[in-house]
Design an enzyme around this catalytic site. Sequence first.
Site, PDB file in Angstrom:
ATOM      1  N   LYS A   7      10.264  -2.093   5.319  1.00  0.00           N
ATOM      2  CA  LYS A   7       9.099  -2.433   4.480  1.00  0.00           C
ATOM      3  C   LYS A   7       8.889  -3.955   4.445  1.00  0.00           C
ATOM      4  CE  LYS A   7       9.550  -2.634  -0.224  1.00  0.00           C
ATOM      5  NZ  LYS A   7       9.070  -3.932  -0.719  1.00  0.00           N
ATOM      6  N   ARG A 383       7.430   3.582  -2.939  1.00  0.00           N
ATOM      7  CA  ARG A 383       6.975   2.291  -2.411  1.00  0.00           C
ATOM      8  C   ARG A 383       7.838   1.849  -1.234  1.00  0.00           C
ATOM      9  NH1 ARG A 383       7.847  -1.964  -6.341  1.00  0.00           N
ATOM     10  NH2 ARG A 383       7.433  -3.097  -4.436  1.00  0.00           N
TER      11      ARG A 383
END
Length: 409
Positions: A7, A383
Site C-alpha cells: 500500500k 484500507r
Amino acid sequence: MLVHGAKNSALPILAASILCTSECVLHNCPALTDVGTSVEILETLGCRIKRTGTDLWVDPTGVSNGDVPDGLMRKMRSSIVLLGAIVSKLGQARLTFPGGCELGPRPIDLHLEALRKMGLHIEEDGGSLVCAVRGRLHGEVLRLKFPSVGATENLMIAASCAQGTTVICNAAREPEICDLADFLNRCGAKVAGAGGRTVTVEGVERLHGCEHRIIPDRIVAATYLAAAAATGSALEVRGVEPEHLSAVLSTLEETGCTVRTEPGRVALAAPSRLRPVRLLSTRPYPGFPTDAQAPLMAAAATAEGESVFVENIFESRYKHAPELCRMGAEICIRGRVASVRGVPALHGAQVAAPDLRGGAALVIAGLAADGETRVSGLEHIDRGYERLEQALAAAGANIRRMEREGKHG
Ligand code: UD1
C-alpha cells in the site's frame, strides 16, 4: 501465504504517475480501499484508470484539474503526497489541510516548508491550502528535521521535474522510498541515493510512462507472521523481500520463533508459548516499523513474561491496547511506553478496530484467544489488507466476515 503489493508504495507511485506524459502500468497493485481512494482522486484530477486483476493502467494525459475535494482528502490523510506532483504538473493546486487522524496530530510542516523553499507559494485559507508556482519549481538543498516518509516522497516527486538539482538531507530510507525512486527513474527521472540518508534529484523536463512492479507489503507480511507467532503455528509467507523484514524477524526470533529465509520467502515456526520482547522500540527504517507495533503487541499479550514497547513515531498509537485488555490482556501505558504483562490466555470479546494496524492486532488476538471474538470497524482493516479474513482462513484460521459488519463497520 502470498503477500500482496505494498500500500505504502502504491500510493506515492500513483501520485507520481500524474507527472507522466504517457500511460503507466503498475503490476502487483493491491485492491485496497486506500488505493481505491487514490484512484478516485486521480480520476478527479483527469486521469483515466483501469484495473485488470492486480495490474493498474493509469493514463494521466488528461490531467487538468488541481483541486482535490475535501471529502477525498479526509478519507486518506496521506493524500498530501499528491501536492508535489500536482503543482509540478499544473503549476497550481488546492487541497484541504489533512488535520489530525486516528494516530494523533498529522502535521505537514516538513512538506510545506521544503516545497516553499523550492518556490511554491502556499496560502493557508480556512482549512485549505491554495498553492501556485510561477514557472517550474527549482532545485534546493532541503534538510528534513525528521526523516518523514511522506515528505521525502513528496519532495522526490516534486524535484523530478524541477529546474536544477534537489538534495534531500536526512531523507527517509524505507523500502517504499527506493520503490518510488525506481519508478521515477523508469519514467526518465534522475533520482540517486534512495535508501540512504541523502537523496539527490536532478530535474528533467518531463517524465514518460513505464511499467513497474510494486514491491511486496512488508507490513502485511509482518502481520501474517505475528498471527503465526501468536497462535503457536508454523507458516510460510511468499512473495516477500526478507531483508525488508530484518527488524521484525529478529524480534520474532527473540520471542522464541524459528525463522528461515530464502529469496522471496520467510518460514516461521512458533513455540507453544512465546518469550517476551525485552524492548521493542519503533524507529525509522531500518529500525522496527511503527506499523508492525500493534500486531506484535497482540502476540506479546500471551507471552511468558513482560514485554516493553516504546512508540517513537506517532503520538497516539496504542489505541488497540484498551481493546486487547477487553480480551484479558494486561497492558499498562505511560506516554510512549507500553508494558505488556503476558497472560496465559486471552478470551474472546467484542472489540472495535481503532485504526488500520490496531484492527489487524485485534484479529490476531482473536485468533489466539479462547472463544469467539467479534471485531468491528472492518473499514479500517480494509484500507491496508486485501480480504485479510480470506488469507488467514486459507492458512487454517477459523475466521469469517459477517457482511452486516463489513458494510456498516
Ligand atoms: C508513512 C506511512 C505510514 C507509516 C509512517 C511511518 C504511507 C502512506 N504511510 O506515513 O504507514 O506509519 O510512514 O513509517 O506511506 N511529521 C511531522 N511533520 C511532517 C511530516 C511528518 O512532524 O510534515 C511527523 C509525523 O507526525 C510523525 C512522524 O513525523 O510523528 C513520521 O511521519 P511520516 O514518516 O511522515 O509518516 P507518513 O508519511 O505520514
